[in-house]
Design an enzyme around this catalytic site. Sequence first.
Site, PDB file in Angstrom:
ATOM      1  N   ASN A 124       0.830  -1.206   0.000  1.00 39.38           N
ATOM      2  CA  ASN A 124       0.000   0.000   0.000  1.00 39.38           C
ATOM      3  C   ASN A 124       0.863   1.254   0.000  1.00 39.38           C
ATOM      4  O   ASN A 124       1.961   1.272   0.541  1.00 39.38           O
ATOM      5  CB  ASN A 124      -0.945   0.017   1.197  1.00 39.38           C
ATOM      6  CG  ASN A 124      -2.025  -1.034   1.084  1.00 39.38           C
ATOM      7  OD1 ASN A 124      -2.072  -1.789   0.111  1.00 39.38           O
ATOM      8  ND2 ASN A 124      -2.892  -1.107   2.078  1.00 39.38           N
ATOM      9  N   ILE A 125       0.332   2.323  -0.549  1.00 41.40           N
ATOM     10  CA  ILE A 125       1.111   3.545  -0.713  1.00 41.40           C
ATOM     11  C   ILE A 125       1.580   4.118   0.607  1.00 41.40           C
ATOM     12  O   ILE A 125       2.624   4.758   0.689  1.00 41.40           O
ATOM     13  CB  ILE A 125       0.300   4.595  -1.512  1.00 41.40           C
ATOM     14  CG1 ILE A 125       1.213   5.748  -1.958  1.00 41.40           C
ATOM     15  CG2 ILE A 125      -0.891   5.076  -0.703  1.00 41.40           C
ATOM     16  CD1 ILE A 125       0.565   6.698  -2.931  1.00 41.40           C
ATOM     17  N   LYS A 126       0.824   3.880   1.700  1.00 43.49           N
ATOM     18  CA  LYS A 126       1.212   4.444   3.000  1.00 43.49           C
ATOM     19  C   LYS A 126       2.543   3.873   3.484  1.00 43.49           C
ATOM     20  O   LYS A 126       3.268   4.521   4.236  1.00 43.49           O
ATOM     21  CB  LYS A 126       0.135   4.186   4.043  1.00 43.49           C
ATOM     22  CG  LYS A 126      -0.126   2.710   4.318  1.00 43.49           C
ATOM     23  CD  LYS A 126      -1.277   2.521   5.279  1.00 43.49           C
ATOM     24  CE  LYS A 126      -1.546   1.031   5.522  1.00 43.49           C
ATOM     25  NZ  LYS A 126      -2.692   0.823   6.431  1.00 43.49           N
ATOM     26  N   GLY A 127       2.858   2.636   3.103  1.00 40.67           N
ATOM     27  CA  GLY A 127       4.166   2.078   3.356  1.00 40.67           C
ATOM     28  C   GLY A 127       4.456   1.733   4.798  1.00 40.67           C
ATOM     29  O   GLY A 127       3.564   1.459   5.603  1.00 40.67           O
ATOM     30  N   GLU A 131       8.887   4.806   4.656  1.00 39.43           N
ATOM     31  CA  GLU A 131       9.016   4.603   3.219  1.00 39.43           C
ATOM     32  C   GLU A 131       7.643   4.359   2.593  1.00 39.43           C
ATOM     33  O   GLU A 131       6.805   3.680   3.184  1.00 39.43           O
ATOM     34  CB  GLU A 131       9.915   3.396   2.913  1.00 39.43           C
ATOM     35  CG  GLU A 131      11.353   3.578   3.314  1.00 39.43           C
ATOM     36  CD  GLU A 131      12.201   2.392   2.867  1.00 39.43           C
ATOM     37  OE1 GLU A 131      11.672   1.511   2.152  1.00 39.43           O
ATOM     38  OE2 GLU A 131      13.384   2.346   3.240  1.00 39.43           O
TER      39      GLU A 131
END
Length: 252
Positions: A124-127, A131
């Site tokens: 997922n973009i939240k990482g 990162e």
Amino acid sequence: MSIVRPYGDTTGDGMVQMSFTLPVPHDKRAEGAAIQLANKMGMDPALVVHAKPVGPDFTFFVVYGPVNHLVDTSKVEVIERDYPLLSPKDANLAIRKGLRRRLTVVGACIGTDAHTVGIDAIMNIKGFAGEKGLEYYRELKVVNLGAQVAVPELVRRAKAEKADAILVSQVVTQREAHLLNTKEMSAAFREAYSEQTRPVLVAGGPRFTEQMADELGVDRVFGRGTTPGEVASYLVDALVTRRKHAPSRRTA
């Protein structure tokens, strides 16, 4: 110095702390049993510093005490990272120049495992750990199938998406479920694909070690604390820099 001893209160005192559960009700006899176990494991004298009932028939313990064991760090075997860590910008550039298309990654928690925290942290973009996840990379097509995905369904989706890489996360470890599920996944992909066309297989989870890759039949294993950047960098190295399986995978 390669020979070291555990550290607790003072350097070299050999003090360690460990926890375990015994199938006994919480009482003085249970604490005595915990001390007996700790003694047999080499901790002497042992002190129960925490004991808590876990239902009516089990007790969780934390014990503390010295051990005489030494560790020779020169004999510790580790798998060193054999690829460079790339920034998202550099990873995207390498994929764009090397593949001339987006790199497709399919991820899932397989079997009955419903713990998606690990796979989400990577994909997922939240990482994770400051990162961004793989969804942040413009040159990666990320397909996160979520929890409790049957192995045949994972293979089917991998073929439908023309996957370059498969990421499997396993947290549930009762009765070695993480090992059995991952071996089943590996066997299924090796049966469904030729060795030249199958996706790169990656397994991850807190109870995995990097040394288990051959045993599990996967290309890479990532353990606890792995960041999205490490995974992305490995995929670029395996699928772009080394061009592992890349030429023919799109026609699989």
